[in-house]
Scaffold this motif. Structure first.
Motif, PDB file in Angstrom:
ATOM      1  N   GLU A  13       0.824  -1.203   0.000  1.00 53.51           N
ATOM      2  CA  GLU A  13       0.000   0.000   0.000  1.00 53.51           C
ATOM      3  C   GLU A  13       0.866   1.264   0.000  1.00 53.51           C
ATOM      4  O   GLU A  13       0.575   2.248  -0.692  1.00 53.51           O
ATOM      5  CB  GLU A  13      -0.934  -0.010   1.203  1.00 53.51           C
ATOM      6  CG  GLU A  13      -2.016  -1.069   1.121  1.00 53.51           C
ATOM      7  CD  GLU A  13      -2.820  -1.173   2.386  1.00 53.51           C
ATOM      8  OE1 GLU A  13      -4.006  -1.564   2.297  1.00 53.51           O
ATOM      9  OE2 GLU A  13      -2.282  -0.861   3.467  1.00 53.51           O
ATOM     10  N   VAL A  14       1.941   1.216   0.774  1.00 45.50           N
ATOM     11  CA  VAL A  14       2.845   2.377   0.824  1.00 45.50           C
ATOM     12  C   VAL A  14       3.504   2.601  -0.531  1.00 45.50           C
ATOM     13  O   VAL A  14       3.607   3.735  -1.024  1.00 45.50           O
ATOM     14  CB  VAL A  14       3.905   2.186   1.922  1.00 45.50           C
ATOM     15  CG1 VAL A  14       4.969   3.281   1.837  1.00 45.50           C
ATOM     16  CG2 VAL A  14       3.261   2.184   3.295  1.00 45.50           C
ATOM     17  N   LEU A  15       3.958   1.499  -1.143  1.00 46.41           N
ATOM     18  CA  LEU A  15       4.593   1.620  -2.454  1.00 46.41           C
ATOM     19  C   LEU A  15       3.611   2.142  -3.497  1.00 46.41           C
ATOM     20  O   LEU A  15       3.948   2.977  -4.338  1.00 46.41           O
ATOM     21  CB  LEU A  15       5.163   0.271  -2.887  1.00 46.41           C
ATOM     22  CG  LEU A  15       6.380  -0.240  -2.093  1.00 46.41           C
ATOM     23  CD1 LEU A  15       6.776  -1.630  -2.552  1.00 46.41           C
ATOM     24  CD2 LEU A  15       7.553   0.723  -2.253  1.00 46.41           C
ATOM     25  N   LEU A  16       2.369   1.637  -3.466  1.00 43.06           N
ATOM     26  CA  LEU A  16       1.353   2.093  -4.412  1.00 43.06           C
ATOM     27  C   LEU A  16       1.059   3.574  -4.229  1.00 43.06           C
ATOM     28  O   LEU A  16       0.946   4.334  -5.208  1.00 43.06           O
ATOM     29  CB  LEU A  16       0.081   1.264  -4.224  1.00 43.06           C
ATOM     30  CG  LEU A  16      -1.082   1.612  -5.171  1.00 43.06           C
ATOM     31  CD1 LEU A  16      -0.669   1.436  -6.624  1.00 43.06           C
ATOM     32  CD2 LEU A  16      -2.304   0.760  -4.845  1.00 43.06           C
ATOM     33  N   ALA A  17       0.951   4.020  -2.985  1.00 41.46           N
ATOM     34  CA  ALA A  17       0.701   5.438  -2.736  1.00 41.46           C
ATOM     35  C   ALA A  17       1.860   6.304  -3.215  1.00 41.46           C
ATOM     36  O   ALA A  17       1.665   7.392  -3.765  1.00 41.46           O
ATOM     37  CB  ALA A  17       0.459   5.652  -1.239  1.00 41.46           C
TER      38      ALA A  17
END
Length: 216
Positions: A13-17
């Motif tokens: 999720e952090v990478l996607l954001a």
């Protein structure tokens, strides 16, 4: 009983954001850069248009104000020279406003010459006294009117023997008189050509501005 999920974000999720944020910033930067380039091009076009209008106004005032005042003699015939016109050079006498110099009659030498490999439209001014251009102790450099250019041309028009306007000529050989009209065409190195300037010369003497009925 279902175990309650721990608060927070997973690594995915952090990478996607982060990817989405980077893409948004790149898009915003690209938009700002394109807008800045568009504004800069608009400013350049406006500056070029202002320059064109200023030069056109100068040419209209100078050429339209040509006076039947001699600035020299023909070395072959000894006749006085009032206006000499060639495809890329013209010489004549016109008054210069006080705010552009000391005022009075000045020889205007307008010509197209290569500078750094590209044609430029230049103007040299010299005070005329007693039919002779005066050489200044510290001559002023030529004034740059337009350049760099792809091309610039002058044409001239007089009256035929029946009093009607003659055809346009690349050279004005009736040096003892003024042409009735002068055309100036300027093609910048980049961009569209200037609208052709057709300038009337009110002080042209109809008797001396008559050209042969047969176009040479």
């Amino acid at each position: 009983m279902t175990r309650q999920r721990n608060a927070g974000f997973t690594l995915v999720e952090v990478l996607l954001a982060t990817v989405l944020l980077a893409a948004g910033l790149a898009l915003a930067f690209s938009t700002v850069r394109a807008a800045g380039a568009s504004v800069q091009r608009g400013e350049l076009r406006a500056a070029e248009a202002d320059r064109m209008r200023s030069v056109a106004a100068f040419l209209r005032r100078a050429i339209g104000g040509a006076r039947p005042v001699a600035f020299g003699n023909d070395p072959a015939s000894g006749a006085r020279l009032l206006f000499v016109g060639e495809p890329q050079r013209m010489r004549f006498v016109a008054d210069l406003p006080d705010y552009l110099g000391h005022g009075g009659a000045y020889l205007h030498d307008l010509r197209v010459e290569p500078v750094d490999g590209h044609p430029q439209l230049l103007a040299t001014l010299a005070v005329v006294l007693g039919g002779t251009p005066q050489v200044e102790a510290a001559p002023r450099p030529p004034e740059l009117l337009a350049g760099p250019l792809r091309d610039a041309r002058f044409r001239y028009r007089g009256l035929q023997t029946d009093g009607t306007l003659g055809a346009w000529q690349d050279r004005w050989t009736q040096h003892q008189g003024l042409p009735v009209q002068v055309e100036v065409r300027v093609q910048p190195r980049q961009g569209a050509p200037w609208p052709p300037l057709v300038i009337a010369v009110p002080l042209a003497d109809a008797r001396s501005a008559i050209v042969d009925a047969v176009v040479r």
